[in-house]
Write an enzyme that holds these catalytic residues in place. Structure first.
Site, short mmCIF file in Angstrom:
data_model
loop_
_atom_site.label_atom_id
_atom_site.label_comp_id
_atom_site.label_asym_id
_atom_site.label_seq_id
_atom_site.Cartn_x
_atom_site.Cartn_y
_atom_site.Cartn_z
N GLY A 287 0.83 -0.84 0.12
CA GLY A 287 0.05 0.20 0.28
C GLY A 287 1.29 1.27 0.09
CG ASP B 55 -14.57 -10.43 -21.99
OD1 ASP B 55 -13.25 -11.62 -21.69
OD2 ASP B 55 -13.74 -9.91 -21.87
CD GLU C 265 3.45 -8.21 -5.01
OE1 GLU C 265 2.79 -7.36 -5.46
OE2 GLU C 265 3.84 -9.17 -5.10
CB CYS D 28 5.40 -3.94 0.86
SG CYS D 28 6.03 -2.33 0.22
CE1 TYR D 29 0.27 0.68 5.33
CE2 TYR D 29 -0.96 -0.80 5.63
CZ TYR D 29 -0.76 0.05 5.81
OH TYR D 29 -1.20 0.89 7.20
CG HIS E 281 6.01 -5.68 -4.73
ND1 HIS E 281 4.43 -5.70 -4.01
CD2 HIS E 281 6.38 -4.69 -3.96
CE1 HIS E 281 4.65 -4.10 -3.03
NE2 HIS E 281 4.94 -3.77 -2.86
CE LYS F 66 -9.84 -10.24 -22.65
NZ LYS F 66 -11.11 -9.71 -22.53
#
Length: 527
Positions: free
Chosen positions: A62, A235, A179, A89-90, A177, A383
């Site tokens: 954040g 989609d 990710e 992190c945060y 991070h 997606k």
């Protein structure tokens, strides 16, 4: 209608969002491990989290400092749930601040970008994470004193504590991070937390999603009729296949052809669904109406608005003619669910009611007197997950891997006023771009590849004669999510073939240029 929550009988993780731009990415990484995950606000009550019965929780990063007066804080009861928690992190700093003995202060040296992670303790969380691996940092604060029961797992040159753990309570924190793609050992770390520490079995698969979604749709719809606005994108096409498998002829697909699709696409779409897959499609040919609606309109926003309004009008007329329908199917995806605010609830049934249609046309609101209950089985998917489901359902690759295409179509790739002549010119040029990109084997390396027709003419020479014709701009970009993009470095030979073919084969064009603007500062589309 009350249904069993989708997450009730499967392993799952909750990601609590503290405002990070990467919260959705964390969820996607967990799902790549075939474990279901949901992003919830940090304000989510503990009772609601407990109801989901997660096997682990990840606290996102954040932009705030945890010691700021109005910084987002989760309910401290989070630490009494008795399940593993990973703070990123945060999230790590919040863990340190809320647990006894921890302290967070401004870092002596802020840390942004790549950093070499020095592993001090490789047990549990950092198993198989190589010492010296690169991780992505983005912080100006630091944990300067570990909470009671914690040990340091790793450090970097500027972070004395880059990872920490309370092995007894299964609480973990990382300052980096894991990710993001730049963190080389990030997925190994997430595998350790998701699979080994939280003990989540890999049950989140396209096959399981299809099976459960079919059951959910049948339970929701019963014997009622469902209307789907088909666009030809991945989609709505995936949704059509899924619903047809679930409810068969109760589904009506409506394809409104506004005349702004690419060459041969409308015919191919209808033939594919009707003839190859035997899914009935009502083909509404409305080119004349749409062209008249935007006649002599040059302003791009006004073009979009008029196309949207006309789409609504056509949709209203055709749905009334074909109906009545009780349900409207929409290809809403999970990022839209996360970002949406406010719901339209039918007070009589408690179900969400459609007062706007979400399609590739981006058409805005439908009239409020068109009351449909919504069927949105894709609303749990990202997606990339939709593409996986589409493949399992049998969608052809030309749809599954189709480049994003704007709702107003070629009408916003023709700058200025739109007419039949310009649409024909751009369709022919765009077809050549797609043919050559496909022939080169580079289609799947690009996010989008298309041509833009400018509203001016330039002087040229062909066969010893002066020409005065339109220029086109090639827009070839790479991107991961469309939020940012870079111009694609295509082989010169390919660009030359495209330009030569367009000038030789398309009447009305005598010049081809290449757009080398990234996003930002530019946008992918020109209008």
């Amino acid at each position: 209608m009350v249904t069993t929550p989708f997450h009730a009988n499967r392993p799952m993780l909750v990601i609590l969002d503290f405002g990070s731009q990467y919260s959705e990415l964390i969820a996607r990484r967990v799902r790549e491990l075939q474990v279901y995950s949901e992003v919830l606000s940090y304000r989510t009550p503990i009772a609601e989290i407990r109801e989901r019965n997660p096997q682990g929780i990840i606290l996102s990063g954040g932009p705030n400092s945890v010691y700021d007066r109005h910084a987002p804080h989760s309910d401290p009861a989070l630490w009494d749930l008795g399940i593993p928690v990973l703070g990123v992190c945060y999230g790590m700093q919040l863990m340190a601040q809320q647990l006894a003995g921890g302290l967070v202060e401004p870092a002596l040296k802020r840390e942004y970008g790549r950093a070499s992670l020095r592993v001090d303790n490789s047990t549990d969380l950092l198993k198989d994470v190589a010492d010296g691996t690169t991780m992505w940092m983005s912080h100006g604060d630091a944990v300067t004193r570990l909470p009671k029961g914690f040990v340091k797992l790793a450090h970097t040159e500027n972070s004395p504590c880059a990872a920490m753990a309370d092995h007894e309570r299964h609480f973990y924190g990382v300052q980096f991070h894991p990710e993001v793609v730049h963190s080389v050992g990030g997925m190994a770390l997430l595998i350790n937390f998701v699979r080994n520490i939280c003990r989540c079995e890999p049950t989140w698969t396209p096959e399981s999603f299809i099976e459960e979604s079919i059951a959910d749709v049948r339970a929701q719809v019963g014997t009622k009729r469902v209307l789907l606005a088909l666009s030809g994108g991945v989609d709505s096409s995936t949704l059509a296949f899924l619903l047809h498998r679930a409810i068969g002829d109760q589904l009506t697909c409506m394809f409104i052809d506004q005349g702004f699709m690419r060459k041969e696409e409308p015919e191919r779409l209808v033939k594919l669904f009707r003839d190859q897959f035997h899914i009935p499609v009502v083909h509404v040919q409305a080119t004349e109406r749409f062209l008249e609606r935007i006649k002599d309109v040059s302003d791009p926003e006004e073009k979009r608005k008029r196309i949207g309004h006309e789409f609504i009008q056509v949709f209203e007329e055709e749905s009334s003619r074909l109906g009545p329908f009780d349900y409207l199917a929409q290809g809403t995806l999970y990022p839209e669910v996360i970002e949406s605010s406010g719901e339209n609830i039918d007070p009589a049934t408690g179900e969400r009611v459609a007062v706007r249609i979400k399609s590739h046309h981006n058409v805005g609101g439908l009239p409020k007197n068109l009351r449909f209950k919504l069927v949105e089985p894709l609303r749990r998917l990202f997606k990339d997950e939709v593409r996986k489901v589409g493949r399992v359902l049998g969608l052809p690759e030309e749809i599954v891997n189709r480049h994003p295409f704007p709702g107003p179509g070629l009408a916003i790739r023709i700058l200025g006023a739109v007419d039949y002549e310009k649409l024909t010119i751009l369709r022919d040029a765009d077809m050549i771009v797609r043919q050559e990109i496909n022939a080169s084997g580079l289609y799947h390396s690009l996010w989008q590849a298309f041509a833009v027709l400018l509203p001016v003419k330039t002087v040229g020479v062909m066969g010893d004669q002066r020409t005065y014709a339109y220029p086109v701009i090639l827009r070839l970009v790479t991107s991961e999510d469309g939020m940012t993009a870079d111009w694609a470095r295509m082989p010169y030979e390919l660009l030359e073939r495209i330009a030569t073919r367009i000038i030789n084969e398309v009447t009305g064009i005598n010049r081809v240029a290449l757009d080398i603007t990234s996003k930002p500062p530019g946008t992918i589309e020109w209008e």
